[in-house]
Write a protein that holds these residues in place. Structure first.
Motif, PDB file in Angstrom:
ATOM      1  N   LEU A 192       0.725   1.844   6.458  1.00 34.78           N
ATOM      2  CA  LEU A 192       0.777   1.334   5.082  1.00 34.78           C
ATOM      3  C   LEU A 192       1.682   0.127   4.862  1.00 34.78           C
ATOM      4  N   PHE A 193       2.591  -0.180   5.791  1.00 30.54           N
ATOM      5  CA  PHE A 193       3.336  -1.436   5.687  1.00 30.54           C
ATOM      6  C   PHE A 193       2.487  -2.570   6.257  1.00 30.54           C
ATOM      7  N   GLY A 194       2.623  -3.761   5.672  1.00 28.40           N
ATOM      8  CA  GLY A 194       1.930  -4.942   6.198  1.00 28.40           C
ATOM      9  C   GLY A 194       2.725  -5.574   7.335  1.00 28.40           C
ATOM     10  N   PRO A 195       2.102  -6.571   8.029  1.00 27.21           N
ATOM     11  CA  PRO A 195       2.721  -7.141   9.234  1.00 27.21           C
ATOM     12  C   PRO A 195       4.095  -7.781   9.004  1.00 27.21           C
ATOM     13  N   ASP A 235       4.641 -11.204  -2.674  1.00 28.67           N
ATOM     14  CA  ASP A 235       4.571 -10.846  -1.266  1.00 28.67           C
ATOM     15  C   ASP A 235       5.130  -9.433  -1.130  1.00 28.67           C
ATOM     16  N   GLU A 236       4.527  -8.663  -0.229  1.00 21.78           N
ATOM     17  CA  GLU A 236       4.907  -7.254  -0.085  1.00 21.78           C
ATOM     18  C   GLU A 236       6.430  -7.090   0.006  1.00 21.78           C
ATOM     19  N   ARG A 264       0.834  -1.208   0.000  1.00 20.53           N
ATOM     20  CA  ARG A 264       0.000   0.000   0.000  1.00 20.53           C
ATOM     21  C   ARG A 264       0.865   1.253   0.000  1.00 20.53           C
ATOM     22  N   ILE A 265       2.102   1.114   0.512  1.00 22.18           N
ATOM     23  CA  ILE A 265       2.945   2.309   0.654  1.00 22.18           C
ATOM     24  C   ILE A 265       3.427   2.819  -0.709  1.00 22.18           C
ATOM     25  N   GLU A 323       0.854 -14.773  -0.293  1.00 23.09           N
ATOM     26  CA  GLU A 323      -0.332 -14.411   0.497  1.00 23.09           C
ATOM     27  C   GLU A 323      -0.148 -13.036   1.143  1.00 23.09           C
ATOM     28  N   ARG A 324       1.104 -12.551   1.193  1.00 24.38           N
ATOM     29  CA  ARG A 324       1.366 -11.298   1.890  1.00 24.38           C
ATOM     30  C   ARG A 324       1.430 -10.100   0.974  1.00 24.38           C
ATOM     31  N   SER A 325       0.808 -10.237  -0.195  1.00 25.62           N
ATOM     32  CA  SER A 325       0.589  -9.071  -1.041  1.00 25.62           C
ATOM     33  C   SER A 325      -0.548  -8.266  -0.419  1.00 25.62           C
TER      34      SER A 325
END
Lengths: 484, 104
Positions: free
Chosen positions: A350-353, A122-123, A91-92, A131-133
């Motif tokens: 905006l960063f994922g986990p 992935d992000e 998202r960032i 799955e981490r997109s």
């Protein structure tokens, strides 16, 4: 798009097919299954058609029609492109358009490849399942209940789903080899520094390398040849010109196997390894032997320290590289009364986990009083790991290991972070040592489309040897793989 | 890690997190740290750390064993200002626009 890159390029060169026709077939295949697979983050059919028409016009005007001319190629969405967003699955960077093309993108445009779209990941390439997109997972085209692997899951899925014959990914600890294995195709990470990373969004700079996906080894060699360095803009890029990888493949692929010394590292067949995976890879070894190769037992005792070494180095470098996402220069911006508050709000929201976990651990392990004990120690262990590989290659020409601990897992099955890291057990070693490595299918599960894969590893700069050995075992195994 | 230490780490990392997210990440942080601490057991006395990049002087152990010389220090082209500013959420055509630097 069931044709190989080589067949497609030949059809275009001979005038049997227009590139517009190739584009329509590609878009049709994507239209048919993309709703299920979700390989792409950005795909603009009108632009693909426009690019195809421009290439056709170039061909009519006498443009040179080289080995990738008119061949569809998909790009992982952490490679910058002027004419499409580059989001890194985050998202960032939502909506971000880079002001320049990555080196590899320039090369592909010059070669007249048909750039098709940007693929899911992935992000920031941090993960082993896609799955981490931040934009939703990609599904495995061989079994949509399973993950495609990651982080280059979209690029692997696009090739496995027959959308495109070729794609580019990036590999930091296995992010090409593991998804290639899960999707039943060929994936190669070349020698560190063999391909320029200008325009590859940085994750862990001492490990990151761009590489290729294809459905056969010859196509992979063709794509690697087109993108390999040197490039003065990337200080880690190897200075010597790349070899003509495709032409160096023997006319009879089996010729590469005669007299080849294939090392089997004892530690990559641990007792805990799924028995079927062990059998599948040992069977590949037996096929090598039957075709004139010699099997050699070698030792890589530090294999079990590969993941912790990798985690520390990758997370530390990530925490430094991702400091640039501060809401100032690109991407959406959070609110804050001071610049620090604004940056923290932007990054927190905006960063994922997984990205946060890695930044936190990396920041900690680089902080005063801890850096030597964590990052310093990891880089020392890494030196020992590199020496172990160098010693092993005194006794063999290539190494043969499993590519993954098991077959693709169902979506949602790896919720614990460490269990996800362990997916890269067999792929992080070559990354730490900078070695070229390739995964390819070696067994077929009965009653499903899923495949198990082996990994081949070669010494530094021996990308051509790696490809020749891979083409050899690919031919020796044949199209009907042994049962898993 | 103690909650106050973890909060300091979040500030150092420029990550503004909700209470719930902080608690979850702190637990995961501890388990990952415990996992990577296995490395302390590996003897590395007298072993030179691997380094990346390289200079004309070389000397350090490189990932690919090659000391890469720095390229010549010659002025070259750069991005036009408008191109470089284009992706910013707030800019005034000359500078990136940011809130106050430091606290009042």
């Amino acid at each position: 798009m069931t044709k190989s890159a080589a067949d497609l390029a030949a059809a275009v060169r001979d005038g049997r097919r227009t590139i517009r026709d190739v584009a329509e077939e590609t878009l049709g295949a994507i239209e048919h299954r993309e709703g299920e697979v979700h390989a792409f983050l950005h795909l603009d059919p009108a632009e693909v058609r426009a690019r195809a028409d421009a290439l056709d016009a170039g061909a009519r005007a006498g443009a040179e029609r080289g080995p990738l001319f008119g061949v569809p190629v998909a790009l992982k969405d952490n490679l910058t492109t002027r004419d499409a967003p580059t989001t890194c699955g985050s998202r960032i960077l939502e909506g971000y358009r880079a002001p320049y093309d990555a080196f590899v993108v320039e090369r592909l445009r010059e070669a007249g490849a048909l750039l098709v779209g940007k693929t899911n990941l992935d992000e920031f390439a941090m993960g082993s399942s896609t799955e981490r997109s931040a934009y939703g997972p990609t599904r495995n085209p061989l079994d949509a209940t399973r993950v495609p692997g990651g982080s280059s899951g979209g690029s692997a899925a696009a090739v496995a789903a027959l959308f495109v014959p070729l794609s580019l990914g990036s590999d930091t600890g296995g992010s090409i080899r593991q998804p290639a294995a899960f999707c039943g195709i060929v994936g190669m990470k070349p020698t560190y520094g063999r391909v320029s990373r200008r325009g590859l969004v940085a994750f862990a700079s001492s490990l990151d390398q761009i590489g290729v996906f294809a459905r056969n080894v010859r196509d992979a060699a063709r794509l690697l040849e087109a993108i390999a360095g040197p490039d003065p803009s990337d200080a880690t890029c190897l200075a010597e010109p790349p070899e003509p990888y495709e032409r160096l493949l023997p006319a009879n692929p089996l010729d590469a196997l005669r007299g080849l010394r294939v090392g089997l590292p004892v530690e990559t067949f641990p007792e805990t390894l799924d028995a079927r995976m062990g059998k599948a890879v040992r069977n590949a070894g037996a096929v090598f032997e039957k075709n004139g190769a010699r099997l050699v037992e070698v030792r890589l005792p530090l294999t079990r320290y590969g993941i912790p070494t990798y985690c520390l180095i990758a997370f530390c470098e990530a925490s430094a590289n991702l400091a640039r996402y501060d809401g100032v220069r690109y991407g959406p911006r959070g609110e804050g009364g001071t610049v620090d508050e604004m940056m923290s709000a932007t990054r927190g929201a905006l960063f994922g986990p997984e990205v946060k976990r890695r930044i936190l651990l990396g920041t900690f392990a680089l902080s005063e009083g801890y850096a030597e004990a964590y990052y310093g120690q990891a880089q020392r262990v890494r030196t020992r790991i590199r020496r172990e590989y160098a010693d092993a290659f005194e006794r063999c020409d290539v190494l043969l290991t499993p590519a993954t601990p098991g077959l693709p897992f169902p979506l949602g099955a790896r919720s614990d972070p460490v269990s996800m890291y362990l997916e890269d057990l067999f792929t992080v070693g070559p990354s730490l040592a900078g070695l070229p490595a390739l995964s390819l299918p070696c067994a077929q599960e009965a009653g499903s489309k899923l495949r198990a894969a082996c990994q081949l590893i070669a010494p530094l700069r021996h990308d051509a040897r790696l490809l020749a050995a891979a083409a050899g075992i690919e031919a020796a195994l044949g199209p009907n793989l042994p049962a898993y | 890690m103690k909650p106050e230490e973890f909060d300091a780490l979040c500030r150092l990392s420029r990550l503004d997190l909700s209470q719930e997210e902080r608690e979850r990440l702190r637990g995961e942080f501890d388990s990952i740290l415990k996992y990577v601490e296995a490395l302390r057991a590996v003897p590395t006395e007298g072993v030179e750390p691997t380094a990346m990049g390289g200079t004309a002087a070389g000397g350090t152990a490189q990932v690919h064993g090659e000391a890469r010389p720095l390229r010549a220090d010659e002025p070259g082209g750069s991005l036009p200002r408008a191109e470089a500013l284009r992706a910013s959420a707030r800019q005034d055509g000359i500078f990136f626009d940011v809130p106050r630097v430091g606290s009042a």
